[in-house]
Design an enzyme around this catalytic site. Sequence first.
Site, mmCIF file in Angstrom:
data_model
loop_
_atom_site.group_PDB
_atom_site.id
_atom_site.type_symbol
_atom_site.label_atom_id
_atom_site.label_comp_id
_atom_site.label_asym_id
_atom_site.label_seq_id
_atom_site.Cartn_x
_atom_site.Cartn_y
_atom_site.Cartn_z
ATOM 1 N N HIS A 7 -15.036 43.912 49.062
ATOM 2 C CA HIS A 7 -15.858 42.890 48.407
ATOM 3 C C HIS A 7 -16.618 43.464 47.225
ATOM 4 C CE1 HIS A 7 -18.827 44.469 51.416
ATOM 5 N NE2 HIS A 7 -19.679 44.309 50.397
ATOM 6 N N HIS A 79 -23.105 46.215 44.141
ATOM 7 C CA HIS A 79 -22.208 47.287 44.589
ATOM 8 C C HIS A 79 -20.793 46.758 44.788
ATOM 9 C CE1 HIS A 79 -23.419 45.645 48.609
ATOM 10 N NE2 HIS A 79 -22.172 45.966 48.949
ATOM 11 N N GLU A 130 -20.011 51.161 48.445
ATOM 12 C CA GLU A 130 -20.098 51.031 49.898
ATOM 13 C C GLU A 130 -18.717 51.328 50.461
ATOM 14 O OE1 GLU A 130 -21.282 47.750 53.340
ATOM 15 O OE2 GLU A 130 -20.795 47.049 51.333
#
Length: 134
Positions: A7, A79, A130
Amino acid sequence: MIGRLNHIAIAVPDLAVASAKYRDLLGAHVGQPQPLPEHGVTVVFIETGNTKVELLEPLGEASPIAAFLAKNPAGGMHHICFEVPDILAASATLTAGGARVLGDGTPKTGAHGKPVLFLHPKDFDGTLIELEEV
């Protein structure tokens, strides 16, 4: 080491307003808000078919997203998240190569119920990364 893009996360000042834009203007499938107290955020996932967009809103004054929004009041990309098969092995490889894992280096449970780690943006060209174990 990294797998597919899981994502892209966008910090927003108002989750309901942002969710409505994606739903009403872009015709996207918008999930339900999920509070994540351990991360200091409430999230909504937007399904795009080949990946997701994660909308982030601060959950409390100590939220790291509150600090981001103080610098970027209109919101913005926060992010990107990549999948990894083994988060501990990925962490060991990254730290051995000089990358910094944020926090104490211990994976936390992310929004999908899987272990996640964040990597320092200064080590990745200004982008917070991440990693999520799949």
